[in-house]
Design an enzyme around this catalytic site. Sequence first.
Site, PDB file in Angstrom:
ATOM      1  N   HIS A 124       0.873  -1.187   0.000  1.00  0.00           N
ATOM      2  CA  HIS A 124       0.000   0.000   0.000  1.00  0.00           C
ATOM      3  C   HIS A 124       0.909   1.236   0.000  1.00  0.00           C
ATOM      4  O   HIS A 124       2.018   1.193   0.540  1.00  0.00           O
ATOM      5  CB  HIS A 124      -0.832  -0.049   1.279  1.00  0.00           C
ATOM      6  CG  HIS A 124      -1.906   0.990   1.389  1.00  0.00           C
ATOM      7  ND1 HIS A 124      -1.651   2.286   1.755  1.00  0.00           N
ATOM      8  CD2 HIS A 124      -3.241   0.916   1.190  1.00  0.00           C
ATOM      9  CE1 HIS A 124      -2.788   2.966   1.788  1.00  0.00           C
ATOM     10  NE2 HIS A 124      -3.765   2.156   1.445  1.00  0.00           N
ATOM     11  N   ASP A 201       2.980  -4.345   8.016  1.00  0.00           N
ATOM     12  CA  ASP A 201       1.774  -3.541   7.832  1.00  0.00           C
ATOM     13  C   ASP A 201       0.604  -4.509   7.905  1.00  0.00           C
ATOM     14  O   ASP A 201       0.304  -5.213   6.946  1.00  0.00           O
ATOM     15  CB  ASP A 201       1.845  -2.830   6.478  1.00  0.00           C
ATOM     16  CG  ASP A 201       0.529  -2.149   6.112  1.00  0.00           C
ATOM     17  OD1 ASP A 201      -0.440  -2.264   6.880  1.00  0.00           O
ATOM     18  OD2 ASP A 201       0.495  -1.502   5.048  1.00  0.00           O
ATOM     19  N   GLN A 204      -4.550  -5.167   6.758  1.00  0.00           N
ATOM     20  CA  GLN A 204      -5.517  -6.116   6.161  1.00  0.00           C
ATOM     21  C   GLN A 204      -5.369  -7.515   6.754  1.00  0.00           C
ATOM     22  O   GLN A 204      -6.024  -8.448   6.285  1.00  0.00           O
ATOM     23  CB  GLN A 204      -5.329  -6.183   4.641  1.00  0.00           C
ATOM     24  CG  GLN A 204      -5.510  -4.867   3.917  1.00  0.00           C
ATOM     25  CD  GLN A 204      -6.951  -4.369   3.927  1.00  0.00           C
ATOM     26  OE1 GLN A 204      -7.873  -5.096   4.288  1.00  0.00           O
ATOM     27  NE2 GLN A 204      -7.140  -3.121   3.551  1.00  0.00           N
ATOM     28  N   CYS A 365      -4.827   2.468  -3.713  1.00  0.00           N
ATOM     29  CA  CYS A 365      -3.609   2.960  -3.057  1.00  0.00           C
ATOM     30  C   CYS A 365      -2.490   1.939  -3.102  1.00  0.00           C
ATOM     31  O   CYS A 365      -1.672   1.852  -2.170  1.00  0.00           O
ATOM     32  CB  CYS A 365      -3.868   3.362  -1.606  1.00  0.00           C
ATOM     33  SG  CYS A 365      -5.071   4.655  -1.439  1.00  0.00           S
TER      34      CYS A 365
END
Length: 411
Positions: A124, A201, A204, A365
């Site tokens: 992202h 990250d 999700q 994104c």
Amino acid sequence: IANWDIQSIRRDFPALQQMINGRPLIWLDNAATTHKPQCVITAVSDFYAKDNSNVHRGAHTLAKRATDAYEGAREKIRRFIGADSAEEIIFVRGATEAINLVAQSYGRMVVRPGDEIILSNLEHHANIVPWQQLCEEKGALLKVIPLNDCGEIILDEYAKLLSSKTRLVAISHVSNSLGTVVPIKVMIDMAHTLGVPVLVDGAQGIPHFKVDVSNLNADFYAFSGHKMFGPTGLGVLYAKKSLLESMPPWQGGGNMIKTVTFEHTTYNSLPNKFEAGTGHIAGAVGLGAAADYLTRLGSKPIEIYEQKLMVYGCNALSTIPRLRQVGTAAQKAGVLSFVIPGVSSEGLAEYLDRQGIAVRVGHHCAQPSLRHFGLDSTIRPSLALYNTFAEIDQLVLAVEKFLYNGGLKNG
Ligand code: PMP
């Protein structure tokens, strides 16, 4: 799945009960944000109705209640992700702010000219741009792990990129554009053999399956509350205590200090050192309630149910003529991405909205990940624990109707 009562779960979410354009809302935009169960909405409104106060700073009853609620939420999040200590849970605005914090505090501290930071081609923009800015400032280099045709990370290429120049690996747990589940535990172990820390990250990852940061041995884990049924404006940076202690503070202001004179400031202990100013107290309380809700449902049943939905969704989409699924990794979570050659994705998404079906269309994104497939846009239905097989059937039916009614000519 024992005790998985999908209709009862759906009733927990007031926003799912509405009609859109005369049809029941079908919310398939969960990778952008999730709806909130009533218990989260109630926790936030009760906080404002009863306990509202700034934290830490007052010697009165409401300040104590607000502080207890805020720190209670931190403890819930600690338990939810398996961190060792509540001092390792930093409240931030979201995954974006968490990654910027690490880039600007840890990154600025350790990165020197010629050093390298490894990312993947799945990231992202929130896990690209902060590192790019850091590299520009420091004269360092970004190294990008390539993907195979399914949208999976090529681990052999990752192994080749890791070197004595690597200062950090920053990698998503699950791709928000393709749904690929990344083998982060293996990747963390590989980095650690060279003493390189890893930022995950997890924006999700966390809504779809159990995340245990201690078991993963992640050095940093970033996520957003609003993608796991909590409020917007409140996210979490988990980091190992030893790293947080070694890092300089990021933003300066109230709450993050111990003493201030015009000559010198000493900083507060963890986690306050990284929480300058008044935080989103009600948001943290709401996120704590969301963690409780997910714990009540159970991470294993959620994962099993969503995997069934995912398999069903992939199979159902594959029956649509000409439709090309983008990202066909063996391990996927949450996201189905597709294009139909000759069909305007925007036109199809507008048609779906008229049927009450919310999907996202665009680059999500994550432009580099789509460029890998020669695309700049896809249609992205994304799943959460409250979606149903019938909703997927409705989606497929609507896409077929659009094509049948001449959608192809709109392309
Ligand atoms: N990383 C990933 C993988 C995401 O999907 C998102 C949100 N789309 C972010 C980071 C950024 O999250 P936020 O906008 O909540 O900060």
